[in-house]
Write a protein that holds these residues in place. Structure first.
Motif, PDB file in Angstrom:
ATOM      1  N   GLY A  49       0.786  -1.229   0.000  1.00  0.00           N
ATOM      2  CA  GLY A  49       0.000   0.000   0.000  1.00  0.00           C
ATOM      3  C   GLY A  49       0.816   1.275   0.000  1.00  0.00           C
ATOM      4  O   GLY A  49       0.456   2.260  -0.661  1.00  0.00           O
ATOM      5  N   ALA A  50       1.920   1.293   0.741  1.00  0.00           N
ATOM      6  CA  ALA A  50       2.730   2.517   0.839  1.00  0.00           C
ATOM      7  C   ALA A  50       3.333   2.892  -0.509  1.00  0.00           C
ATOM      8  O   ALA A  50       3.340   4.067  -0.905  1.00  0.00           O
ATOM      9  CB  ALA A  50       3.830   2.324   1.877  1.00  0.00           C
ATOM     10  N   LEU A  51       3.848   1.895  -1.238  1.00  0.00           N
ATOM     11  CA  LEU A  51       4.437   2.177  -2.543  1.00  0.00           C
ATOM     12  C   LEU A  51       3.377   2.613  -3.552  1.00  0.00           C
ATOM     13  O   LEU A  51       3.622   3.497  -4.378  1.00  0.00           O
ATOM     14  CB  LEU A  51       5.188   0.944  -3.057  1.00  0.00           C
ATOM     15  CG  LEU A  51       6.481   0.615  -2.294  1.00  0.00           C
ATOM     16  CD1 LEU A  51       7.005  -0.768  -2.675  1.00  0.00           C
ATOM     17  CD2 LEU A  51       7.544   1.674  -2.561  1.00  0.00           C
ATOM     18  N   VAL A  52       2.197   2.018  -3.472  1.00  0.00           N
ATOM     19  CA  VAL A  52       1.101   2.443  -4.345  1.00  0.00           C
ATOM     20  C   VAL A  52       0.736   3.895  -4.046  1.00  0.00           C
ATOM     21  O   VAL A  52       0.542   4.708  -4.956  1.00  0.00           O
ATOM     22  CB  VAL A  52      -0.125   1.528  -4.159  1.00  0.00           C
ATOM     23  CG1 VAL A  52      -1.320   2.066  -4.944  1.00  0.00           C
ATOM     24  CG2 VAL A  52       0.190   0.109  -4.593  1.00  0.00           C
ATOM     25  N   LEU A  53       0.673   4.233  -2.757  1.00  0.00           N
ATOM     26  CA  LEU A  53       0.363   5.609  -2.361  1.00  0.00           C
ATOM     27  C   LEU A  53       1.430   6.569  -2.875  1.00  0.00           C
ATOM     28  O   LEU A  53       1.115   7.659  -3.369  1.00  0.00           O
ATOM     29  CB  LEU A  53       0.264   5.696  -0.842  1.00  0.00           C
ATOM     30  CG  LEU A  53      -0.023   7.084  -0.260  1.00  0.00           C
ATOM     31  CD1 LEU A  53      -1.426   7.541  -0.650  1.00  0.00           C
ATOM     32  CD2 LEU A  53       0.131   7.075   1.261  1.00  0.00           C
ATOM     33  N   GLY A  54       2.697   6.160  -2.752  1.00  0.00           N
ATOM     34  CA  GLY A  54       3.776   7.016  -3.220  1.00  0.00           C
ATOM     35  C   GLY A  54       3.716   7.268  -4.712  1.00  0.00           C
ATOM     36  O   GLY A  54       3.959   8.398  -5.172  1.00  0.00           O
ATOM     37  N   ARG A  55       3.370   6.219  -5.482  1.00  0.00           N
ATOM     38  CA  ARG A  55       3.285   6.383  -6.936  1.00  0.00           C
ATOM     39  C   ARG A  55       2.092   7.254  -7.327  1.00  0.00           C
ATOM     40  O   ARG A  55       2.224   8.186  -8.126  1.00  0.00           O
ATOM     41  CB  ARG A  55       3.155   5.012  -7.614  1.00  0.00           C
ATOM     42  CG  ARG A  55       4.385   4.131  -7.487  1.00  0.00           C
ATOM     43  CD  ARG A  55       4.257   2.879  -8.338  1.00  0.00           C
ATOM     44  NE  ARG A  55       5.293   1.910  -7.988  1.00  0.00           N
ATOM     45  CZ  ARG A  55       5.099   0.864  -7.199  1.00  0.00           C
ATOM     46  NH1 ARG A  55       3.894   0.617  -6.711  1.00  0.00           N
ATOM     47  NH2 ARG A  55       6.089   0.038  -6.925  1.00  0.00           N
ATOM     48  N   MET A  56       0.927   6.941  -6.777  1.00  0.00           N
ATOM     49  CA  MET A  56      -0.280   7.658  -7.173  1.00  0.00           C
ATOM     50  C   MET A  56      -0.294   9.089  -6.644  1.00  0.00           C
ATOM     51  O   MET A  56      -0.804  10.001  -7.299  1.00  0.00           O
ATOM     52  CB  MET A  56      -1.516   6.896  -6.683  1.00  0.00           C
ATOM     53  CG  MET A  56      -1.683   5.531  -7.307  1.00  0.00           C
ATOM     54  SD  MET A  56      -3.190   4.668  -6.755  1.00  0.00           S
ATOM     55  CE  MET A  56      -4.449   5.712  -7.509  1.00  0.00           C
ATOM     56  N   GLY A  57       0.265   9.283  -5.448  1.00  0.00           N
ATOM     57  CA  GLY A  57       0.271  10.617  -4.864  1.00  0.00           C
ATOM     58  C   GLY A  57       1.481  11.441  -5.252  1.00  0.00           C
ATOM     59  O   GLY A  57       1.513  12.650  -5.003  1.00  0.00           O
TER      60      GLY A  57
END
Length: 235
Positions: free
Chosen positions: A144-152
């Motif tokens: 989840g953290a990496l997905v958040l970093g990419r999308m955000g």
């Protein structure tokens, strides 16, 4: 309503506000006895209003973080909290420390929570996410953290609250409670950027690098070393 029903939380979805205020007050008194220092990449804190970040921490530091991270920082953060009943209780308490929350986790309402954090980042707030929550394994990194970093498109900042003197509960994460009148070090790690468009193998390597970055700021007897294989033996 009897006295017993007044003081029990059984079958109650929401924590009574009077109890939340009482617990928060106790936590603040407890926090006042602890000496806190902030080390590492402190320069990150100077630009939070200009460039939001996503703070990453281990689940067993949640109580310490709520109590001991300065309120000037917490009031600019939105944290992901599980959608369970226990999560509802926690959400009620953290609001007394200035934290906003979105509800969800990797196992339930994860997309809803992720969208909530993205909305918070877009509004200039900083995100907070536990890498191994809500059910572990301890010191494992969920995606989840990496997905958040990419999308955000925001830096991922490892943060750890290290307490040489603490109690470790018998929960899956060995939740840590620093001793009153002890010292706690808040360590800010080097920001990491989650790159776009990686293949599966590259993303696995990126997850491993993120875990190593987290372990590099984690100092407790039960933590594996950055190059370790599995957990060390906790006391």
């Amino acid at each position: 309503m009897g006295i017993r029903s007044l003081f029990t939380l059984k079958n109650k979805r929401r924590m009574p506000l009077w109890l939340a205020w009482l617990l928060a007050g106790f936590m603040k008194l407890y926090a006042a006895t602890i000496r806190v220092t902030i080390t590492g990449h402190r320069e990150i804190l100077e630009t939070l209003d200009e460039r939001p970040v996503a703070f990453l921490l281990w689940h067993n530091r949640v109580v310490s973080a709520v109590c001991l991270v300065p309120r000037s920082i917490l009031s600019r953060c939105t944290v992901m909290i599980s959608a369970s009943r226990d999560g509802e209780y926690i959400s009620t308490i953290v609001r007394r420390f200035g934290l906003e929350s979105v509800r969800g986790s990797s196992s339930r309402k994860g997309i809803q929570a992720l969208l909530g954090l993205l909305h918070a980042l877009k509004g200039g707030r900083n995100a907070v996410i536990t890498l191994d929550g809500p059910r572990g394994p301890r010191y494992a990194v969920h995606p989840g953290a990496l997905v958040l970093g990419r999308m955000g498109a925001v830096p991922l900042v490892p943060i750890s609250l290290n307490a040489p003197r603490c109690w470790q509960l018998k929960s899956w994460d060995r939740m840590q409670i620093p001793w009153p009148f002890s010292k706690v070090e808040i360590v800010l790690g080097e920001p990491m950027v989650a790159e776009q468009g990686k293949e599966t193998e590259e993303r696995e390597a990126e997850t491993a690098r993120l875990r190593e970055a987290m372990l590099a700021v984690t100092r407790d007897p039960g933590a594996p070393t950055p190059a370790g294989k599995g957990e060390g033996k906790a006391p």
